[in-house]
Enzyme design. Structure first.
Site, PDB file in Angstrom:
ATOM      1  N   GLY A 159       0.824  -1.220   0.000  1.00 34.34           N
ATOM      2  CA  GLY A 159       0.000   0.000   0.000  1.00 34.34           C
ATOM      3  C   GLY A 159       0.846   1.252   0.000  1.00 34.34           C
ATOM      4  N   ASN A 160       0.213   2.377   0.256  1.00 34.64           N
ATOM      5  CA  ASN A 160       0.949   3.648   0.337  1.00 34.64           C
ATOM      6  C   ASN A 160       0.298   4.537   1.396  1.00 34.64           C
ATOM      7  OD1 ASN A 160      -1.046   5.540  -1.013  1.00 34.64           O
ATOM      8  ND2 ASN A 160      -0.798   3.965  -2.601  1.00 34.64           N
TER       9      ASN A 160
END
Ligand code: C5P
Length: 414
Positions: free
Chosen positions: A220-221
């Site tokens: 993810g980020n």
């Protein structure tokens, strides 16, 4: 999504300001609270700190308070998009009318040049007193919005005008003030009308995608979705028909906006392509994974028996480039780019040309404390054509207004 500073002053209606705060939060706004010493006789700083998740402003000299110094005396004026005094006592109205700044509320109001609303609540005879009437007239003359108190039985047993307006009406008034403020436009730009996006269908992607490694893990980020949420709220305020494609965003959802959950790049790809035929403006504010695990492992990968795990990542399709290449005449497309420093701005300019979008919003991720996860941002709006506009550090709501000020003329032309 705006930043509201809620100044609570000392009357029995102070407890209703908790409802006001909750409603504003549910509508997607950030709320910071100021309490006067008299307000603290009715409601406690702890209640507001817990519910707002922010420090509560209590005095001009926070370093003299027990505990940590969390703010200075101008912090609240700097961060506010709007200040709401609720409830506003007769004494506070008198202080405001005379520009007194002996406390944190008065100082914040003098240091703030955006929209101010007051929601008076007091005994009917105090409200009708010529001094209060004159003070309210003075404040109205200065552009302060007075939210009229309601009639009814008051806590002190008197009947008449003086009850705090219904919390929903108070919040509606705050949102109207924000809309008309955004309609006034930024310095030097043409003033758009309050509903300059009426009839325009806007699709906004927001948040960050999560790409599954197995049934429980993902790549993810750090995107929170706050910028996309602010862009959506501003579009809605301006009358657009708004759909948000939300990538793992946990922020409150705003009534009147349609949300579609698109957790992965593949979901977002499919939803964006599906939305394009009935979209006039696409704003791609989401942080889409550039690479994802090539194939999701079934179940949960077992860590026993191995000291390392190799992940093979494959490139995701660039949604923005694809939909821009296939767009129909008149569709306006806005991209975002998070890049590092001055060299990053150059890369963002090149990216706009390469991706073929009308406008690209660059945010400099080299700056600490703003951008990802924060309520504030600093952006450069690149395009259309050779136009470029830098917005120095501001709330994400203000950044959103400035973006729409640039995009609205393109959307209306289409
Ligand atoms: O090339 P870069 O990832 O910096 O471009 C950012 C812009 O492109 C953003 O508007 C983002 O939403 C979009 N994007 C996309 N598909 C990807 C990666 C980014 O649409 N796979």
């Amino acid at each position: 999504m705006a930043e509201v500073v809620l100044a609570v002053t000392g009357g029995i209606a102070a407890y209703k300001s908790i409802d006001v705060m909750r409603i504003l939060q549910k509508r997607g706004h950030g709320v910071s609270v100021l309490l006067t010493p008299n307000a603290e006789r009715f409601v406690t700083p702890g209640t507001f700190a817990a519910l707002s998740g922010r420090p509560v402003g209590r005095s001009l000299f926070p370093h003299e308070e027990a505990g940590v110094v969390d703010y200075d005396h101008l912090d609240f004026a700097r961060r506010a998009d709007v200040v709401l005094v609720c409830p506003a006592t007769a004494n506070t109205l008198a202080e405001m009318a005379h520009g007194l700044a002996g406390g944190l509320v008065g100082t914040t109001l003098l240091a703030f040049d955006g929209p101010v609303l007051v929601a008076p609540a007091m005994n009917p005879r105090m409200l009708a007193h010529p001094a209060t009437v004159a003070n309210l007239r003075t404040l109205r003359g200065r552009g302060v919005t007075v939210i009229p108190p309601a009639d009814g039985l008051l806590a002190d047993g008197d009947v008449g005008a003086g009850r705090l307006a219904d919390p929903v009406d108070v919040c509606d008034a705050v949102e109207r003030a924000l809309t008309s403020e955004s309609a006034e436009g930024a310095e030097g730009t043409a003033a758009p009308s309050a509903h300059d996006l009426a009839g325009i269908r806007v699709v906004i992607t927001a948040g960050g995608t999560q790409e599954p490694i197995d049934a429980v893990r993902f790549v993810g980020n750090r995107s929170s979705g706050k910028m996309g949420w602010a862009v959506a709220a501003e579009a809605r305020h301006r009358g657009a028909d708004v759909t948000v494609l939300a990538c793992n965003v946990t922020l409150p959802r705003v009534p009147g906006i349609t949300y579609v959950d698109t957790p992965t790049a593949a979901d977002l790809h499919a939803a964006t392509v599906a939305a394009m035929p009935s979209c006039d403006v696409l704003v791609m504010a989401a942080a889409v994974a550039d690479f994802r695990p090539a194939g999701e492992a079934p179940g949960k990968i077992d860590k026993s028996g191995s000291d390392a795990l190799e992940l093979r990542l494959e490139k995701t399709p660039d949604i923005l480039t694809e939909v821009t290449a296939g767009r129909r005449d008149g569709q306006v497309i806005v991209g975002f780019a998070a890049e590092h420093g001055q060299a990053g701005l150059e890369r963002a300019r090149a990216k706009r040309r390469r991706k073929g979008v009308d406008v690209l919003v660059h945010n400099d991720i080299a700056r600490t404390g703003i951008g990802f996860g924060s309520d504030r941002n600093a952006i450069t709006i690149i395009g259309p054509g050779d136009a470029e506009e830098a917005v120095a550090e501001a709330s994400k709501a203000e950044c959103a207004r400035r973006i729409w000020n640039v995009v609205v003329p393109l959307a209306r032309r289409g």
